[in-house]
Structure formats: structure tokens, C-alpha cells
Design a protein around this motif. Structure first.
Motif, PDB file in Angstrom:
ATOM      1  N   LEU A  52       0.843  -1.191   0.000  1.00 60.14           N
ATOM      2  CA  LEU A  52       0.000   0.000   0.000  1.00 60.14           C
ATOM      3  C   LEU A  52       0.882   1.246   0.000  1.00 60.14           C
ATOM      4  O   LEU A  52       1.975   1.238   0.557  1.00 60.14           O
ATOM      5  N   THR A  53       0.382   2.293  -0.609  1.00 57.38           N
ATOM      6  CA  THR A  53       1.126   3.555  -0.604  1.00 57.38           C
ATOM      7  C   THR A  53       0.864   4.281   0.712  1.00 57.38           C
ATOM      8  O   THR A  53      -0.061   3.944   1.453  1.00 57.38           O
ATOM      9  N   THR A  54       1.651   5.282   0.993  1.00 62.14           N
ATOM     10  CA  THR A  54       1.468   6.042   2.236  1.00 62.14           C
ATOM     11  C   THR A  54       0.177   6.842   2.234  1.00 62.14           C
ATOM     12  O   THR A  54      -0.306   7.245   3.288  1.00 62.14           O
ATOM     13  N   SER A  55      -0.415   7.058   1.075  1.00 64.28           N
ATOM     14  CA  SER A  55      -1.677   7.804   1.007  1.00 64.28           C
ATOM     15  C   SER A  55      -2.904   6.892   1.143  1.00 64.28           C
ATOM     16  O   SER A  55      -4.019   7.383   1.216  1.00 64.28           O
ATOM     17  N   GLU A  56      -2.694   5.573   1.170  1.00 65.78           N
ATOM     18  CA  GLU A  56      -3.807   4.640   1.310  1.00 65.78           C
ATOM     19  C   GLU A  56      -4.030   4.295   2.776  1.00 65.78           C
ATOM     20  O   GLU A  56      -3.077   4.063   3.522  1.00 65.78           O
ATOM     21  N   SER A  57      -5.280   4.241   3.156  1.00 71.61           N
ATOM     22  CA  SER A  57      -5.638   3.778   4.496  1.00 71.61           C
ATOM     23  C   SER A  57      -6.990   3.077   4.421  1.00 71.61           C
ATOM     24  O   SER A  57      -7.835   3.411   3.584  1.00 71.61           O
ATOM     25  N   TYR A  58      -7.180   2.110   5.300  1.00 71.57           N
ATOM     26  CA  TYR A  58      -8.407   1.324   5.313  1.00 71.57           C
ATOM     27  C   TYR A  58      -8.887   1.149   6.744  1.00 71.57           C
ATOM     28  O   TYR A  58      -8.088   1.024   7.669  1.00 71.57           O
ATOM     29  N   ARG A  59     -10.174   1.128   6.890  1.00 73.96           N
ATOM     30  CA  ARG A  59     -10.785   0.972   8.213  1.00 73.96           C
ATOM     31  C   ARG A  59     -10.976  -0.497   8.594  1.00 73.96           C
ATOM     32  O   ARG A  59     -10.863  -0.858   9.747  1.00 73.96           O
ATOM     33  N   TYR A  60     -11.268  -1.343   7.613  1.00 75.05           N
ATOM     34  CA  TYR A  60     -11.572  -2.749   7.870  1.00 75.05           C
ATOM     35  C   TYR A  60     -10.585  -3.659   7.151  1.00 75.05           C
ATOM     36  O   TYR A  60     -10.120  -3.349   6.064  1.00 75.05           O
ATOM     37  N   ILE A  61     -10.308  -4.787   7.769  1.00 79.02           N
ATOM     38  CA  ILE A  61      -9.496  -5.831   7.157  1.00 79.02           C
ATOM     39  C   ILE A  61     -10.172  -7.158   7.452  1.00 79.02           C
ATOM     40  O   ILE A  61     -10.720  -7.346   8.550  1.00 79.02           O
ATOM     41  N   ARG A  62     -10.214  -8.051   6.463  1.00 77.21           N
ATOM     42  CA  ARG A  62     -10.860  -9.345   6.707  1.00 77.21           C
ATOM     43  C   ARG A  62     -10.114 -10.478   6.022  1.00 77.21           C
ATOM     44  O   ARG A  62      -9.441 -10.294   5.015  1.00 77.21           O
ATOM     45  N   PHE A  63     -10.264 -11.626   6.624  1.00 73.24           N
ATOM     46  CA  PHE A  63      -9.726 -12.883   6.127  1.00 73.24           C
ATOM     47  C   PHE A  63     -10.908 -13.633   5.524  1.00 73.24           C
ATOM     48  O   PHE A  63     -11.895 -13.877   6.221  1.00 73.24           O
ATOM     49  N   ARG A  64     -10.853 -13.955   4.229  1.00 70.83           N
ATOM     50  CA  ARG A  64     -11.958 -14.673   3.590  1.00 70.83           C
ATOM     51  C   ARG A  64     -11.458 -16.011   3.061  1.00 70.83           C
ATOM     52  O   ARG A  64     -10.551 -16.072   2.235  1.00 70.83           O
ATOM     53  N   HIS A  65     -12.042 -17.066   3.561  1.00 73.28           N
ATOM     54  CA  HIS A  65     -11.711 -18.432   3.151  1.00 73.28           C
ATOM     55  C   HIS A  65     -12.262 -18.643   1.750  1.00 73.28           C
ATOM     56  O   HIS A  65     -13.432 -18.386   1.495  1.00 73.28           O
ATOM     57  N   THR A  66     -11.439 -19.135   0.805  1.00 66.70           N
ATOM     58  CA  THR A  66     -11.855 -19.184  -0.598  1.00 66.70           C
ATOM     59  C   THR A  66     -11.981 -20.581  -1.190  1.00 66.70           C
ATOM     60  O   THR A  66     -12.299 -20.711  -2.370  1.00 66.70           O
ATOM     61  N   ASN A  67     -11.706 -21.613  -0.392  1.00 58.47           N
ATOM     62  CA  ASN A  67     -11.818 -22.974  -0.914  1.00 58.47           C
ATOM     63  C   ASN A  67     -12.054 -23.922   0.247  1.00 58.47           C
ATOM     64  O   ASN A  67     -12.206 -23.500   1.380  1.00 58.47           O
ATOM     65  N   LEU A  68     -12.031 -25.202  -0.025  1.00 57.20           N
ATOM     66  CA  LEU A  68     -12.233 -26.187   1.026  1.00 57.20           C
ATOM     67  C   LEU A  68     -11.046 -26.233   1.977  1.00 57.20           C
ATOM     68  O   LEU A  68      -9.948 -25.812   1.633  1.00 57.20           O
ATOM     69  N   THR A  69     -11.266 -26.765   3.163  1.00 55.28           N
ATOM     70  CA  THR A  69     -10.211 -26.864   4.169  1.00 55.28           C
ATOM     71  C   THR A  69      -9.275 -28.028   3.867  1.00 55.28           C
ATOM     72  O   THR A  69      -9.444 -28.744   2.879  1.00 55.28           O
ATOM     73  N   SER A  70      -8.326 -28.264   4.763  1.00 53.08           N
ATOM     74  CA  SER A  70      -7.359 -29.350   4.593  1.00 53.08           C
ATOM     75  C   SER A  70      -8.035 -30.717   4.552  1.00 53.08           C
ATOM     76  O   SER A  70      -7.494 -31.656   3.991  1.00 53.08           O
ATOM     77  N   GLY A  71      -9.212 -30.841   5.139  1.00 47.17           N
ATOM     78  CA  GLY A  71      -9.959 -32.101   5.088  1.00 47.17           C
ATOM     79  C   GLY A  71     -11.067 -32.073   4.055  1.00 47.17           C
ATOM     80  O   GLY A  71     -11.956 -32.912   4.054  1.00 47.17           O
ATOM     81  N   GLU A  72     -11.019 -31.074   3.162  1.00 45.20           N
ATOM     82  CA  GLU A  72     -12.001 -30.880   2.090  1.00 45.20           C
ATOM     83  C   GLU A  72     -13.403 -30.666   2.632  1.00 45.20           C
ATOM     84  O   GLU A  72     -14.383 -31.231   2.154  1.00 45.20           O
ATOM     85  N   TYR A  73     -13.501 -29.799   3.645  1.00 44.56           N
ATOM     86  CA  TYR A  73     -14.775 -29.408   4.239  1.00 44.56           C
ATOM     87  C   TYR A  73     -15.012 -27.929   4.001  1.00 44.56           C
ATOM     88  O   TYR A  73     -14.083 -27.173   3.741  1.00 44.56           O
ATOM     89  N   ASN A  74     -16.264 -27.512   4.150  1.00 42.35           N
ATOM     90  CA  ASN A  74     -16.602 -26.092   4.087  1.00 42.35           C
ATOM     91  C   ASN A  74     -16.425 -25.410   5.436  1.00 42.35           C
ATOM     92  O   ASN A  74     -16.321 -24.206   5.507  1.00 42.35           O
ATOM     93  N   ASP A  75     -16.427 -26.177   6.529  1.00 42.69           N
ATOM     94  CA  ASP A  75     -16.266 -25.619   7.866  1.00 42.69           C
ATOM     95  C   ASP A  75     -14.829 -25.192   8.081  1.00 42.69           C
ATOM     96  O   ASP A  75     -13.899 -25.916   7.754  1.00 42.69           O
TER      97      ASP A  75
END
Length: 90
Positions: A52-75
């Protein structure tokens, strides 16, 4: 987590936004098929791919799971997540 290895994340993205609207998130990092955190009680540090540049700032940050887990589950199970960086008081 200290349970089964089937719910650990393998693919995800990190997103930032200044609003909480679903259509207003910017992806700053993406990971796919990461096996290093697919075992119980494991941890790793990842550097965000987008600089990010020094002029960019954000209020929120999130982690979004995008595929199945290590055991091929949605949980998904995460015991903790930490973000390191600079915070600017507005």
C-alpha cells in the motif's frame, strides 16, 4: 486449534475496505493450497503481497476463506489470527 486437522484453511484472501458493504472490498493478498498451516498447532507468518502507498488507508481488514479446508470441508476453524503493521489514528 487443538482438534482434528480437517478444518484448517488452505486457500484464502486478505481484503481491506473503508465501508462494510460486501461490494467494496479490495483484495491485497491471496493464498492457494497452503499446506504449512494444515496441521494442528501450526503457525506461519505471511507477508502481504500488495504494498500500500502512504496515502492509502483502510478501516476494515478481513480474512476470507476461498476454498475447502485441509480435510475438504466447508467448515473453517482458526484459533487465532494476527495482523502486523502500522495503525494511524484518524
Amino acid at each position: 486449534r487443538n482438534d482434528n486437522d480437517i478444518q484448517n484453511p488452505q486457500s484464502w484472501c486478505i481484503e481491506v475496505s473503508n465501508t462494510d458493504r460486501d461490494d467494496d472490498w479490495r483484495i491485497i493478498d491471496t493464498r492457494e493450497n497452503v499446506e504449512s498451516v494444515s496441521k494442528r498447532n501450526s503457525s506461519e507468518t505471511f507477508e502481504i503481497n500488495t504494498k500500500l502507498t502512504t496515502s492509502e488507508s483502510y478501516r476494515y481488514i478481513r480474512f476470507r476463506h476461498t476454498n475447502l479446508t485441509s480435510g475438504e470441508y466447508n467448515d473453517l476453524a482458526i484459533s487465532s489470527i494476527e495482523y502486523f503493521g502500522s495503525l494511524i489514528k484518524l
